[in-house]
Motif scaffolding. Sequence first.
Motif, short mmCIF file in Angstrom:
data_model
loop_
_atom_site.label_atom_id
_atom_site.label_comp_id
_atom_site.label_asym_id
_atom_site.label_seq_id
_atom_site.Cartn_x
_atom_site.Cartn_y
_atom_site.Cartn_z
N GLY A 54 0.80 -1.21 0.00
CA GLY A 54 0.00 0.00 0.00
C GLY A 54 0.83 1.26 0.00
O GLY A 54 0.32 2.33 -0.34
N GLN A 55 2.10 1.18 0.38
CA GLN A 55 2.99 2.34 0.34
C GLN A 55 3.55 2.52 -1.08
O GLN A 55 3.66 1.55 -1.84
N VAL A 56 3.92 3.73 -1.39
CA VAL A 56 4.60 4.02 -2.66
C VAL A 56 6.07 4.30 -2.33
O VAL A 56 6.40 5.35 -1.78
N ALA A 57 6.93 3.35 -2.66
CA ALA A 57 8.36 3.51 -2.42
C ALA A 57 8.99 4.20 -3.62
O ALA A 57 8.74 3.83 -4.77
N THR A 58 9.79 5.21 -3.36
CA THR A 58 10.44 5.97 -4.42
C THR A 58 11.96 5.89 -4.26
O THR A 58 12.47 5.64 -3.16
N ALA A 59 12.65 6.12 -5.35
CA ALA A 59 14.11 6.12 -5.30
C ALA A 59 14.65 6.76 -6.57
O ALA A 59 14.05 6.66 -7.64
N ASN A 60 15.78 7.41 -6.43
CA ASN A 60 16.52 7.94 -7.58
C ASN A 60 17.67 6.99 -7.88
O ASN A 60 18.30 6.43 -6.97
N GLY A 61 17.93 6.79 -9.15
CA GLY A 61 19.00 5.89 -9.55
C GLY A 61 19.53 6.27 -10.91
O GLY A 61 19.36 7.40 -11.37
N ALA A 62 20.16 5.31 -11.54
CA ALA A 62 20.74 5.53 -12.86
C ALA A 62 20.53 4.30 -13.72
O ALA A 62 20.43 3.18 -13.21
N GLU A 172 9.24 4.62 -8.96
CA GLU A 172 8.20 4.43 -7.96
C GLU A 172 7.77 2.97 -8.00
O GLU A 172 7.60 2.40 -9.08
N VAL A 173 7.59 2.38 -6.82
CA VAL A 173 7.16 0.99 -6.72
C VAL A 173 6.03 0.90 -5.70
O VAL A 173 6.11 1.51 -4.63
N ARG A 174 4.99 0.15 -6.04
CA ARG A 174 3.86 -0.04 -5.13
C ARG A 174 3.39 -1.49 -5.24
O ARG A 174 3.42 -2.09 -6.32
N VAL A 175 2.96 -2.05 -4.10
CA VAL A 175 2.44 -3.42 -4.05
C VAL A 175 1.09 -3.41 -3.36
O VAL A 175 0.95 -2.84 -2.27
N ASP A 176 0.10 -4.02 -3.98
CA ASP A 176 -1.21 -4.24 -3.38
C ASP A 176 -1.56 -5.71 -3.54
O ASP A 176 -1.08 -6.37 -4.47
N SER A 177 -2.37 -6.22 -2.63
CA SER A 177 -2.76 -7.63 -2.69
C SER A 177 -4.26 -7.79 -2.66
O SER A 177 -4.97 -7.01 -2.02
N LYS A 178 -4.73 -8.81 -3.36
CA LYS A 178 -6.13 -9.22 -3.28
C LYS A 178 -6.20 -10.46 -2.42
O LYS A 178 -5.42 -11.40 -2.58
N ASP A 179 -7.13 -10.47 -1.46
CA ASP A 179 -7.29 -11.62 -0.57
C ASP A 179 -8.17 -12.65 -1.26
O ASP A 179 -9.36 -12.44 -1.47
N ILE A 180 -7.57 -13.78 -1.63
CA ILE A 180 -8.30 -14.82 -2.36
C ILE A 180 -9.20 -15.63 -1.43
O ILE A 180 -10.25 -16.13 -1.82
N GLY A 181 -8.81 -15.78 -0.16
CA GLY A 181 -9.66 -16.48 0.81
C GLY A 181 -9.55 -17.98 0.70
O GLY A 181 -8.52 -18.55 0.33
N GLY A 182 -10.67 -18.67 1.01
CA GLY A 182 -10.66 -20.12 1.10
C GLY A 182 -10.38 -20.84 -0.20
O GLY A 182 -10.02 -22.01 -0.20
N ALA A 183 -10.54 -20.16 -1.33
CA ALA A 183 -10.27 -20.80 -2.62
C ALA A 183 -8.81 -21.22 -2.74
O ALA A 183 -8.48 -22.13 -3.50
#
Length: 270
Positions: A54-62, A172-183
């Motif tokens: 849920g966070q947006v991680a940022t970084a400068n690079g080359a 910029e990098v962001r990760v979100d997840s969907k909860d699949i549950g019992g399946a």
Amino acid sequence: MRFTRALSAAVVLLGLAAAPAAADSSPSASPSQDGDAPTTAGTSFRTATEFEQGQVATANGAAGDYLYWSFPADAGQRPTVKATVKLPETHAAQTWRVDVYDGLRRRQACQWGAQARTADAGTSSVELACVLRTVRAWTEPWANDPLPGTYYVRLTAVNVPTSDLGVPVSTEVRVDSKDIGGAAAVDGSLAEPLVPGIAVTSGADQGDEDEDEKGAVLSAIEPEDGWSSGWWSDRWVWSGIGAVLAALAGIGGYALTRGSGRPSRVPPGA
């Protein structure tokens, strides 16, 4: 009438149980509001910058650098990794790629998403995405299934022209997840999640490590609600509902076929 009331009650219970299950299917992570998202990236697995889903991680690079981040993923989640690379106004064609590795540093395949893209000369940015398979609570030793623990994101440009090596970029990098549950539930769970330093932590809890060794823990990130035990899922709810409905169907069938009672002993026409 009794059967009708029982069937109505079962329908109400089914609706109440279905409501949380439907809610669980929505993305489980929400954007961070505390402003502590990281602004740098590591250069290897050991120095990967930790951030929460849920966070947006940022970084400068080359161009030519390897940029590493890490995040936690628990059983039943299907993570989606998104990365954006902002390029300078002048550059040659560059191909950028995002790879995801699990806690054992095994590269995990993407179910779908643009894992690699080429930014033509003059393109201002390039967007990448990788939707992983659902994280499993347990798997066979020979399988390559994603397991609970730390996951690593590696972002880099491949086959960079010599003229573009060292060209500054911002990411910029962001990760979100969907909860699949019992399946996605399985009968089993890992003793510990695949997190760097988890063995040291376990030993310290038992009093087997001294103070110096306790400081060797490499990762402290985990899901907001902690690591799941792996045995509970909403499939238990649906199994219970199925058993109740089966019992009600049996009672209803008996009520409909048993008739009005014993036949009269008085001969017809008497």
